[in-house]
Design a protein around this motif. Structure first.
Motif, PDB file in Angstrom:
ATOM      1  N   ASP A  93       4.900   0.893  -9.295  1.00  0.00           N
ATOM      2  CA  ASP A  93       4.178  -0.235  -9.885  1.00  0.00           C
ATOM      3  C   ASP A  93       4.476  -1.492  -9.062  1.00  0.00           C
ATOM      4  OD1 ASP A  93       3.081  -2.247 -11.423  1.00  0.00           O
ATOM      5  OD2 ASP A  93       4.097  -1.687 -13.284  1.00  0.00           O
ATOM      6  N   GLU A 120       0.829  -1.205   0.000  1.00  0.00           N
ATOM      7  CA  GLU A 120       0.000   0.000   0.000  1.00  0.00           C
ATOM      8  C   GLU A 120       0.868   1.262   0.000  1.00  0.00           C
ATOM      9  OE1 GLU A 120      -2.471  -3.243   1.961  1.00  0.00           O
ATOM     10  OE2 GLU A 120      -0.367  -2.605   1.917  1.00  0.00           O
ATOM     11  N   HIS A 122       2.410   1.709  -3.512  1.00  0.00           N
ATOM     12  CA  HIS A 122       1.376   2.195  -4.418  1.00  0.00           C
ATOM     13  C   HIS A 122       1.081   3.671  -4.181  1.00  0.00           C
ATOM     14  CE1 HIS A 122      -2.111   1.958  -7.053  1.00  0.00           C
ATOM     15  NE2 HIS A 122      -2.822   2.548  -6.112  1.00  0.00           N
TER      16      HIS A 122
END
Length: 249
Positions: free
Chosen positions: A122, A114, A117
């Motif tokens: 990526d 998380e 991201h």
């Protein structure tokens, strides 16, 4: 919605005169709850004593989806009060990953995906257990310098009056001045099950609980914000304690 709970329990601990402290549990990428709690604290400032301080107990990143936003706010000092931001084990892992891609093998299993991201990395290969070095390079390139500096400069502890603040807890039988970083960041059962006393009341997070855990020798304010949508702050002033909650009414 923010709410509060008044409590009086545990050791007769006190803060210095004219000081209020808010000790905030693990945020874990929940910028929305941090914003709600900030506004709740701001609403209280007109009645606050001459000095008000917030102590964040670590774990600003991972699990929740707004890790980069949380770090941005804190690294720029965007909070209604002066604050100390202590280091959590999740910040420690991110800092290690910046130097060693093998850290991602474990980090990806407890919230690192998380955070990657949130910084625009990526993670499609990482989800398959591949591309760790590419992900490390991508995070190094995307992590703002002031975010890295903020996390690198986080202290492990803070002390005020009869209170000792840290992320995870302390090792029984070891004086507070001699605690090791690994225990301050990671300890659990040995600390949580200890029923003896330390020189000060320990205020900590790290281990999620359904509601604040107030023991005679410690107070845990990690209410699992990433999963429960409840972010907790312990408000201390003189010999009084109360809880504030940002989340569902």
């Amino acid at each position: 919605m923010a709410r509060f709970q008044t409590l009086q329990t545990g050791l007769p601990t006190v803060l210095p005169p004219d000081l209020r402290i808010y000790a905030v549990g693990d945020i874990h990428g929940r910028a929305d709850l941090l914003d709600t709690l900030a506004r709740r604290i701001e609403d209280e400032l007109p009645s606050a004593p001459s000095e008000t301080l917030t102590i964040f107990l670590g774990d600003y990143i991972d699990r929740g989806l707004q890790s980069a936003t949380v770090v941005e706010w804190l690294s720029r000092g965007e909070f209604p009060t002066p604050f100390h931001a202590l280091r959590g084990n999740h910040e420690e892992v991110l800092l290690r990953f910046l130097e060693d891609d093998s850290v991602l093998e474990s980090w990806r299993k407890f919230g690192g995906m998380e955070t990657l991201h949130s910084y625009g990395v990526d993670v499609s290969s990482v989800m398959r257990g591949k591309g760790y070095e590419e992900a490390r390079r991508a995070l190094v390139a995307r992590l703002p310098d002031h975010h890295r500096q903020f996390m690198a400069e986080t202290p492990l502890t803070a002390r005020y009056g009869d209170y000792f603040f840290c992320h995870a807890g302390v090792k029984p039988g070891v004086p507070l001045d001699e605690q090791k970083a690994d225990d301050l960041l990671w300890i659990r059962e040995e600390f949580l099950s200890f029923r003896g006393s330390w020189e000060k009341m320990i205020v900590h997070g790290h281990t999620p609980v359904s509601e604040p855990d107030i023991q005679p020798n410690r107070i845990n304010v990690d209410t699992g914000a990433f999963a429960t949508s409840i972010l907790t702050a312990l408000a201390l002033e003189g010999d009084s304690r109360r809880m504030l909650f940002a989340g569902p009414a």
